[in-house]
Scaffold this motif. Structure first.
Motif, PDB file in Angstrom:
ATOM      1  N   ARG A  93       0.832  -1.210   0.000  1.00  0.00           N
ATOM      2  CA  ARG A  93       0.000   0.000   0.000  1.00  0.00           C
ATOM      3  C   ARG A  93       0.872   1.269   0.000  1.00  0.00           C
ATOM      4  O   ARG A  93       0.627   2.202  -0.765  1.00  0.00           O
ATOM      5  CB  ARG A  93      -0.962  -0.004   1.189  1.00  0.00           C
ATOM      6  N   ASP A  97       1.123   3.965  -3.123  1.00  0.00           N
ATOM      7  CA  ASP A  97       0.795   5.375  -2.902  1.00  0.00           C
ATOM      8  C   ASP A  97       1.947   6.268  -3.364  1.00  0.00           C
ATOM      9  O   ASP A  97       1.733   7.301  -3.996  1.00  0.00           O
ATOM     10  CB  ASP A  97       0.487   5.648  -1.430  1.00  0.00           C
ATOM     11  N   ARG A 100       2.173   6.331  -7.226  1.00  0.00           N
ATOM     12  CA  ARG A 100       1.129   7.231  -7.756  1.00  0.00           C
ATOM     13  C   ARG A 100       1.575   8.684  -7.596  1.00  0.00           C
ATOM     14  O   ARG A 100       1.479   9.479  -8.526  1.00  0.00           O
ATOM     15  CB  ARG A 100      -0.189   6.962  -7.019  1.00  0.00           C
TER      16      ARG A 100
END
Length: 165
Positions: A93, A97, A100
């Protein structure tokens, strides 16, 4: 647990973790051919460390599919004494993140759909890893809506080191 970026000084400790967690001959896998001679995406190579050392690690590598820049996730490993604590999910995760935020559009991996599906990865029809790779294990995630639309073909090495596209 302390989250940090992997540094060159961490390399061998991370390699020892991968050796511990994966079968002998892991470097014979087709995904390793895509990594040979290519620098990992340093901003996305993360560690979780406790007082005993590296508890979990994740690395990403640049590849191309039909000319499109793609992140290849892997390997990811969690020390056996820390498995089932959610550390792998935490690293996935956090790194997605960050990817991105850095402007990456798409991620690829070879893995188990039931595990990686919870992070949004789906089977990629039309994207081919070098043999011998089971096509059902080739999974992708669009970090930007539609990022995989029209992207198909053979996964190839990417020797560039720029951040994203």
């Amino acid at each position: 647990m302390q989250l940090s970026r992997e540094t060159p000084a961490d390399w061998w400790e991370v390699e020892a973790l991968y050796d511990l967690c994966f079968a002998p001959g892991r470097e014979a896998l087709s995904s390793y051919r895509l990594r040979d001679g290519v620098a990992p995406v340093a901003d996305l190579c993360l560690l979780l460390r406790d007082t005993s050392g590296v508890a979990a690690a994740i690395r990403f590598w640049p590849v191309r599919v039909a000319g499109a820049r793609v992140l290849l996730l892997g390997p990811i490993a969690v020390h056996p004494t820390h498995q089932s604590e959610g550390l792998g999910g935490w690293l996935i995760r956090e790194s997605l993140d960050q990817a991105r935020a850095l402007g990456w559009a798409r991620v690829l991996l070879v893995g188990d759909a039931p595990y990686y599906g919870r992070f949004g990865f789906e089977r990629l029809d039309g994207v081919t890893m070098p043999p011998p790779t089971n096509p059902a294990r080739v999974l992708g995630l669009a970090l930007v809506p539609g990022a995989w639309d029209g992207v198909s073909g053979r996964v190839e090495k990417d020797h560039s080191t720029s951040a994203a596209t």
